[in-house]
Write a protein that holds these residues in place. Structure first.
Motif, PDB file in Angstrom:
ATOM      1  N   GLU A 180      -1.001  -5.660   0.979  1.00 22.71           N
ATOM      2  CA  GLU A 180      -1.265  -5.993   2.380  1.00 22.71           C
ATOM      3  C   GLU A 180      -2.189  -4.932   2.959  1.00 22.71           C
ATOM      4  OE1 GLU A 180       2.273  -6.494   4.741  1.00 22.71           O
ATOM      5  OE2 GLU A 180       3.365  -7.316   3.028  1.00 22.71           O
ATOM      6  N   ASP A 181      -3.215  -5.372   3.657  1.00 22.70           N
ATOM      7  CA  ASP A 181      -4.164  -4.453   4.289  1.00 22.70           C
ATOM      8  C   ASP A 181      -3.922  -4.452   5.796  1.00 22.70           C
ATOM      9  OD1 ASP A 181      -6.294  -2.777   4.834  1.00 22.70           O
ATOM     10  OD2 ASP A 181      -7.791  -4.378   4.745  1.00 22.70           O
ATOM     11  N   ASN A 182      -2.864  -3.766   6.212  1.00 24.58           N
ATOM     12  CA  ASN A 182      -2.472  -3.792   7.622  1.00 24.58           C
ATOM     13  C   ASN A 182      -3.375  -2.953   8.519  1.00 24.58           C
ATOM     14  OD1 ASN A 182      -0.195  -5.469   7.139  1.00 24.58           O
ATOM     15  ND2 ASN A 182       0.961  -3.697   6.416  1.00 24.58           N
ATOM     16  N   PHE A 183      -4.196  -2.079   7.919  1.00 23.16           N
ATOM     17  CA  PHE A 183      -5.021  -1.177   8.720  1.00 23.16           C
ATOM     18  C   PHE A 183      -6.515  -1.376   8.457  1.00 23.16           C
ATOM     19  CE2 PHE A 183      -0.881   0.816   8.064  1.00 23.16           C
ATOM     20  CZ  PHE A 183      -0.503   1.080   9.371  1.00 23.16           C
ATOM     21  N   ASN A 184      -6.869  -2.509   7.839  1.00 23.17           N
ATOM     22  CA  ASN A 184      -8.275  -2.869   7.605  1.00 23.17           C
ATOM     23  C   ASN A 184      -9.039  -1.795   6.827  1.00 23.17           C
ATOM     24  OD1 ASN A 184      -8.080  -5.358   9.083  1.00 23.17           O
ATOM     25  ND2 ASN A 184      -8.180  -4.176  10.980  1.00 23.17           N
ATOM     26  N   ASN A 185      -8.395  -1.274   5.785  1.00 25.79           N
ATOM     27  CA  ASN A 185      -9.023  -0.244   4.957  1.00 25.79           C
ATOM     28  C   ASN A 185      -9.453  -0.768   3.589  1.00 25.79           C
ATOM     29  OD1 ASN A 185      -8.642   1.799   6.887  1.00 25.79           O
ATOM     30  ND2 ASN A 185      -6.571   2.217   6.154  1.00 25.79           N
ATOM     31  N   PHE A 186      -9.351  -2.070   3.382  1.00 25.16           N
ATOM     32  CA  PHE A 186      -9.590  -2.612   2.047  1.00 25.16           C
ATOM     33  C   PHE A 186     -11.021  -2.360   1.565  1.00 25.16           C
ATOM     34  CE2 PHE A 186     -10.815  -6.236  -0.708  1.00 25.16           C
ATOM     35  CZ  PHE A 186      -9.992  -5.935  -1.788  1.00 25.16           C
ATOM     36  N   GLN A 213      -2.182 -11.934   1.818  1.00 22.78           N
ATOM     37  CA  GLN A 213      -2.115 -11.000   0.702  1.00 22.78           C
ATOM     38  C   GLN A 213      -3.470 -10.915  -0.015  1.00 22.78           C
ATOM     39  OE1 GLN A 213       1.198  -9.370  -0.132  1.00 22.78           O
ATOM     40  NE2 GLN A 213       1.079 -10.010   2.007  1.00 22.78           N
ATOM     41  N   ILE A 214      -3.708  -9.770  -0.639  1.00 24.33           N
ATOM     42  CA  ILE A 214      -4.918  -9.558  -1.434  1.00 24.33           C
ATOM     43  C   ILE A 214      -4.494  -9.212  -2.854  1.00 24.33           C
ATOM     44  CG2 ILE A 214      -7.085  -8.284  -1.667  1.00 24.33           C
ATOM     45  CD1 ILE A 214      -6.807  -7.502   1.291  1.00 24.33           C
ATOM     46  N   LEU A 215      -5.042  -9.923  -3.816  1.00 29.67           N
ATOM     47  CA  LEU A 215      -4.755  -9.659  -5.226  1.00 29.67           C
ATOM     48  C   LEU A 215      -5.949  -8.917  -5.817  1.00 29.67           C
ATOM     49  CD1 LEU A 215      -2.523 -10.265  -7.338  1.00 29.67           C
ATOM     50  CD2 LEU A 215      -3.928 -12.197  -8.078  1.00 29.67           C
ATOM     51  N   ILE A 216      -5.701  -7.701  -6.301  1.00 22.21           N
ATOM     52  CA  ILE A 216      -6.761  -6.844  -6.832  1.00 22.21           C
ATOM     53  C   ILE A 216      -6.523  -6.630  -8.320  1.00 22.21           C
ATOM     54  CG2 ILE A 216      -8.041  -4.702  -6.496  1.00 22.21           C
ATOM     55  CD1 ILE A 216      -6.432  -4.282  -3.908  1.00 22.21           C
ATOM     56  N   SER A 217      -7.544  -6.900  -9.128  1.00 17.14           N
ATOM     57  CA  SER A 217      -7.483  -6.633 -10.565  1.00 17.14           C
ATOM     58  C   SER A 217      -8.490  -5.539 -10.888  1.00 17.14           C
ATOM     59  CB  SER A 217      -7.796  -7.893 -11.371  1.00 17.14           C
ATOM     60  OG  SER A 217      -6.790  -8.867 -11.172  1.00 17.14           O
ATOM     61  N   ILE A 218      -8.011  -4.471 -11.522  1.00 11.61           N
ATOM     62  CA  ILE A 218      -8.811  -3.274 -11.765  1.00 11.61           C
ATOM     63  C   ILE A 218      -8.867  -3.016 -13.266  1.00 11.61           C
ATOM     64  CG2 ILE A 218      -9.010  -0.796 -11.281  1.00 11.61           C
ATOM     65  CD1 ILE A 218      -7.109  -1.424  -8.816  1.00 11.61           C
ATOM     66  N   SER A 219     -10.072  -2.839 -13.793  1.00  9.97           N
ATOM     67  CA  SER A 219     -10.233  -2.539 -15.215  1.00  9.97           C
ATOM     68  C   SER A 219     -11.295  -1.458 -15.389  1.00  9.97           C
ATOM     69  CB  SER A 219     -10.621  -3.796 -16.001  1.00  9.97           C
ATOM     70  OG  SER A 219     -11.802  -4.373 -15.483  1.00  9.97           O
ATOM     71  N   ASP A 220     -11.240  -0.781 -16.537  1.00 11.13           N
ATOM     72  CA  ASP A 220     -12.195   0.288 -16.812  1.00 11.13           C
ATOM     73  C   ASP A 220     -13.560  -0.306 -17.157  1.00 11.13           C
ATOM     74  OD1 ASP A 220     -12.014   3.471 -17.622  1.00 11.13           O
ATOM     75  OD2 ASP A 220     -13.564   2.385 -18.737  1.00 11.13           O
ATOM     76  N   HIS A 267      -2.391   4.728  -1.527  1.00  7.18           N
ATOM     77  CA  HIS A 267      -1.684   5.534  -0.523  1.00  7.18           C
ATOM     78  C   HIS A 267      -2.661   6.089   0.510  1.00  7.18           C
ATOM     79  CE1 HIS A 267       1.230   8.276   1.223  1.00  7.18           C
ATOM     80  NE2 HIS A 267       0.377   9.264   1.039  1.00  7.18           N
ATOM     81  N   GLN A 268      -3.800   6.565   0.049  1.00  8.56           N
ATOM     82  CA  GLN A 268      -4.793   7.139   0.958  1.00  8.56           C
ATOM     83  C   GLN A 268      -5.235   6.133   2.008  1.00  8.56           C
ATOM     84  OE1 GLN A 268      -8.232   8.757  -1.075  1.00  8.56           O
ATOM     85  NE2 GLN A 268      -9.510   8.670   0.764  1.00  8.56           N
ATOM     86  N   TYR A 269      -5.387   4.874   1.597  1.00  5.58           N
ATOM     87  CA  TYR A 269      -5.873   3.852   2.516  1.00  5.58           C
ATOM     88  C   TYR A 269      -4.752   2.984   3.091  1.00  5.58           C
ATOM     89  CZ  TYR A 269     -10.544   5.181   1.070  1.00  5.58           C
ATOM     90  OH  TYR A 269     -11.697   5.888   0.840  1.00  5.58           O
ATOM     91  N   SER A 270      -3.514   3.387   2.883  1.00  5.02           N
ATOM     92  CA  SER A 270      -2.340   2.771   3.522  1.00  5.02           C
ATOM     93  C   SER A 270      -2.212   1.282   3.227  1.00  5.02           C
ATOM     94  CB  SER A 270      -2.390   2.992   5.045  1.00  5.02           C
ATOM     95  OG  SER A 270      -2.451   4.361   5.358  1.00  5.02           O
ATOM     96  N   LEU A 271      -2.475   0.899   1.983  1.00  6.96           N
ATOM     97  CA  LEU A 271      -2.253  -0.484   1.576  1.00  6.96           C
ATOM     98  C   LEU A 271      -0.852  -0.606   0.986  1.00  6.96           C
ATOM     99  CD1 LEU A 271      -5.470  -0.458   1.738  1.00  6.96           C
ATOM    100  CD2 LEU A 271      -5.316  -2.405   0.187  1.00  6.96           C
ATOM    101  N   LYS A 272      -0.100  -1.571   1.466  1.00  6.10           N
ATOM    102  CA  LYS A 272       1.280  -1.766   1.013  1.00  6.10           C
ATOM    103  C   LYS A 272       1.288  -2.628  -0.244  1.00  6.10           C
ATOM    104  CE  LYS A 272       5.862  -3.178   2.589  1.00  6.10           C
ATOM    105  NZ  LYS A 272       6.200  -3.883   1.348  1.00  6.10           N
TER     106      LYS A 272
END
Length: 227
Positions: free
Chosen positions: A164-170, A117-124, A143-148
């Motif tokens: 989850e980065d099942n398609f290596n788009n992270f 799993q990948i934990l992403i924290s996003i802030s302005d 959705h564009q990069y198919s991350l679940k």
């Protein structure tokens, strides 16, 4: 036009046929004795669930349990057709009954594990609040990069997702997000989900691990950890 039914297509086909002919019950055979309290490949001392409701089965499948796919349950639930999950190795055993309105039996904690799993924290970048428009934009990228997405948490100035980065788009996702947001992430984490949890089961999962996020609801706890 020919098409394929995808993962669990044979189970789904059986469910559709059962729906069309108003079957009294449907039996699906698996390589396990039925629906278990956890994946025996990952957990010791797993227990067979003798019966669960459609709702419980969908909840378990949503969080990652792989025995029954949610699309198999939909046509059966619509006509309240009971489903029995049995082992093809021991077909005379009763297995698990999935039916409308039944309580889970035995009512014990059920564990689901997701690795990588990948934990992403996003802030302005300008320290602004994370608002609905920001969250919508972030989900468009996911959705564009198919991350679940498996877990969500937000505060006034940050939005955190476990994916989850099942398609290596992270890498492409982070590059796009960095144009507007500050992005922090941790990789190679594990997500534990416990249905019908107890304090003891939470302590058991957390022992010896670094906990990044823990979310509790009435019936479910999710814990993102690093072993």
């Amino acid at each position: 036009k020919t098409t394929t039914l995808g993962r669990e297509g044979s189970d789904y086909s059986a469910a559709i046929i059962a729906y069309c002919i108003d079957a009294k019950e449907i039996t699906i055979f698996k390589d396990v004795s039925g629906v278990l309290s956890a994946d025996p490949r990952e957990f010791e001392n797993t227990v067979l669930l003798h019966q669960i409701s459609y709702k419980e089965a969908v909840e378990l499948a949503f969080f990652g349990a792989s025995v029954i796919h949610p699309k198999t349950l939909q046509p059966l639930q619509n006509k309240k057709i009971p489903l029995r999950v049995k082992s093809f190795v021991n077909p005379l055993e009763k297995g698990t009954l999935v039916a409308n309105g039944v309580d889970i039996e035995p009512k014990i904690p059920c564990f689901i594990l997701k690795k990588d799993q990948i934990l992403i924290s996003i802030s302005d970048k300008d320290f602004h609040f994370i608002m609905e428009d920001d969250i919508s934009e972030i989900f468009d990228y996911l959705h564009q990069y198919s991350l679940k997405v498996n877990l969500i948490q937000n505060s006034a100035i940050s939005f955190t997702v476990c994916v989850e980065d099942n398609f290596n788009n992270f890498g492409d996702l982070v590059q796009d997000l960095n144009a507007r947001y500050k992005v922090l992430y941790n990789k190679n984490l594990t997500l534990y989900t416990i249905r019908h949890f107890t304090d003891e089961t939470i302590k058991k999962i957390e022992k010896g691990k670094k906990v990044f996020i823990k979310q509790l609801s009435r019936e479910t706890v999710q814990i993102v950890v690093q072993n």
